[in-house]
Design a protein around this motif. Structure first.
Motif, mmCIF file in Angstrom:
data_model
loop_
_atom_site.group_PDB
_atom_site.id
_atom_site.type_symbol
_atom_site.label_atom_id
_atom_site.label_comp_id
_atom_site.label_asym_id
_atom_site.label_seq_id
_atom_site.Cartn_x
_atom_site.Cartn_y
_atom_site.Cartn_z
ATOM 1 N N GLN A 1 -4.452 -3.345 10.303
ATOM 2 C CA GLN A 1 -4.208 -2.169 9.460
ATOM 3 C C GLN A 1 -2.762 -1.675 9.519
ATOM 4 O O GLN A 1 -2.374 -0.817 8.734
ATOM 5 C CB GLN A 1 -5.149 -1.023 9.878
ATOM 6 N N MET B 1 -16.610 0.744 -2.847
ATOM 7 C CA MET B 1 -15.275 0.748 -2.223
ATOM 8 C C MET B 1 -14.346 -0.156 -3.005
ATOM 9 O O MET B 1 -14.749 -1.239 -3.442
ATOM 10 C CB MET B 1 -15.350 0.270 -0.762
ATOM 11 N N SER B 2 -13.098 0.267 -3.147
ATOM 12 C CA SER B 2 -12.091 -0.592 -3.764
ATOM 13 C C SER B 2 -11.602 -1.604 -2.733
ATOM 14 O O SER B 2 -11.783 -1.423 -1.519
ATOM 15 C CB SER B 2 -10.916 0.247 -4.256
ATOM 16 N N LYS C 1 -9.312 0.106 -0.308
ATOM 17 C CA LYS C 1 -10.029 0.918 0.694
ATOM 18 C C LYS C 1 -10.628 0.037 1.774
ATOM 19 O O LYS C 1 -10.625 0.382 2.965
ATOM 20 C CB LYS C 1 -11.143 1.736 0.020
ATOM 21 N N GLU D 1 -7.796 -1.054 4.015
ATOM 22 C CA GLU D 1 -7.284 0.066 4.817
ATOM 23 C C GLU D 1 -8.236 0.482 5.918
ATOM 24 O O GLU D 1 -7.818 0.862 7.009
ATOM 25 C CB GLU D 1 -7.045 1.284 3.912
ATOM 26 N N ASN D 2 -9.549 0.433 5.644
ATOM 27 C CA ASN D 2 -10.526 1.022 6.563
ATOM 28 C C ASN D 2 -11.278 0.012 7.417
ATOM 29 O O ASN D 2 -12.028 0.404 8.310
ATOM 30 C CB ASN D 2 -11.535 1.860 5.775
ATOM 31 N N SER E 1 0.840 -1.195 0.000
ATOM 32 C CA SER E 1 0.000 0.000 0.000
ATOM 33 C C SER E 1 0.880 1.252 0.000
ATOM 34 O O SER E 1 2.099 1.180 0.194
ATOM 35 C CB SER E 1 -0.888 0.008 1.242
ATOM 36 N N ASN F 1 -20.866 4.154 1.402
ATOM 37 C CA ASN F 1 -19.815 4.839 0.649
ATOM 38 C C ASN F 1 -20.094 4.900 -0.851
ATOM 39 O O ASN F 1 -19.320 5.517 -1.583
ATOM 40 C CB ASN F 1 -18.466 4.152 0.892
#
Length: 404
Positions: A52, A297-298, A301, A304-305, A3, A294
């Motif tokens: 994360q 979302m990819s 993402k 990450e989230n 990332s 949202n």
């Protein structure tokens, strides 16, 4: 695939020889200015869950803590706590008829979940208080304090000087001050700091006892956990004291309703998608809620989230695709996950109508029909070998072994 955070931290570790410093001194202090050379510090230091953390941190068992408004400590700190996975009953609670400004059927944010739980008396019931008043929330300075924290080998002393904290909600009652951290994403662990720094700040300001509370909201369920720091000067002395789950009153789904659904649901062809390997249907639904909120979302993402590593992201998005909740789309050369037409219909529905729709999507698949029919016939849950036998008789894609 690395990332942006991974790549930036590799550059920082190289430039400042961070691993050698930690090996010799046990800790490395880094500033926002140094981090900003490679990527914005705000994005580089926010890790609500262990999964994360950048790869360099995970491989070397490192974590990061803020100690001022613009500086951080990196060390082998144990900064996360796993949630205890207990299967709890769900307590129904009535929503007040005179409240019109909160749509409890469509809660899409942590603040809306807090407001709904407060007005329908969930907090009163959980905390044993009758006259709570909303008093503190938002961003503020942590004040100055020191504490001990467990590392891989020993205890470290850390001093915090006015680091930034955020309190999602604070309610004061006769017995104490209750500080809430709220999430609308389910996870396996949480960052203790989000409870500890506010606890230390307000314990130094008032004489009443300060109680840290963690609230998660997903699929209509409010899950409250009350914690206590047994030794206020020790970051890792956190203990779960009490937990309870609530739902704003819904019609109870009866066994007969599921039996009728099982007889009437139409089977679909098994999709060309790996058979679900996600561990939790609750988290599949929660992931779809976040994608709905949202607008898409990819995979990056989501990783990450959410409390997923890349492998889990694949498992859970595949499970949601298998159930026809979400679909894959290519956008500007990257994969984006969005709700399908059926997914939009389900997640736009009031929360108390969704459960049967979820059941329908699952029971459209022959293997789940067969398992549930067998459960009803035997009048007991099936054992794993019995389920494996039924799965082998069905036409399922991409299952390589009995253990899978």
């Amino acid at each position: 695939m690395l990332s942006k955070n991974d790549k930036a931290w590799i550059s920082l570790f190289d430039k400042y020889d961070i691993l050698n410093h930690i090996e010799k001194e046990g800790v490395f202090e880094i500033t926002s200015t140094q981090i900003n050379e490679f990527r914005e510090a705000r994005l580089m230091t926010k890790f609500d869950h262990k999964s994360q953390l950048p790869q360099l941190f995970l491989v070397n068992e490192l974590s990061i803590l803020p100690i001022t408004r613009g500086s951080y400590l990196i060390s082998k700190f144990q900064v996360y706590k796993k949630f205890e996975n207990q299967i709890l009953p769900i307590t129904p609670i009535e929503f007040p008829e005179d409240i019109q400004s909160i749509d409890y059927q469509n809660i899409t944010s942590e603040s809306a979940a807090i407001n709904a739980a407060f007005v329908c008396g969930i907090f009163d019931d959980f905390l044993g208080e009758n006259n709570l008043k909303s008093t503190v929330n938002g961003r503020m300075g942590s004040g100055n304090f020191g504490f001990e924290i467990t590392t891989q080998n020993n205890l470290k002393n850390v001093v915090v000087e006015n680091a930034q904290i955020e309190i999602d909600a604070g309610y004061e009652g006769e017995k104490g001050l209750y500080l809430f951290e709220a999430k609308n994403a389910l996870s396996k662990d949480f960052l203790i700091r989000q409870l500890y720094y506010p606890f230390r700040l307000w314990s130094s300001k008032i004489s009443k006892k300060v109680h840290p509370i963690f609230l998660t909201y997903s699929n209509g369920i409010f899950h409250l956990r009350k914690f206590e720091f047994i030794n206020p000067n020790h970051y890792n002395s956190i203990q779960l004291i009490h937990e309870k789950r609530y739902v704003i009153s819904q019609e109870i789904i009866k066994k007969a309703t599921i039996e009728n659904l099982l007889k009437s649901v139409e089977k679909v062809e098994e999709p060309e998608i790996a058979f679900p390997q996600a561990d939790s249907i609750e988290r599949v639904i929660n992931l779809c809620e976040l994608i709905f909120q949202n607008g898409g979302m990819s995979a990056g993402k989501i990783t990450e989230n959410y409390d997923f590593d890349p492998r889990q992201t694949n498992y859970y998005t595949d499970a949601a695709r298998y159930l026809n909740f979400i679909k894959k789309e290519k956008k500007e050369g990257r994969i984006v996950f969005k709700l399908t037409k059926k997914g939009k219909e389900i997640f736009k529905s009031p929360v108390n109508q969704r459960q049967l729709k979820f059941a329908t999507q699952i029971l459209e698949h022959e293997i789940f029909q067969n398992v549930l029919n067998s459960i009803f016939e035997k009048n007991r849950p099936l054992k794993k070998p019995e389920i494996v036998k039924l799965m082998k008789m069905a036409t399922l894609h991409k299952i390589d072994s009995d253990s899978t």
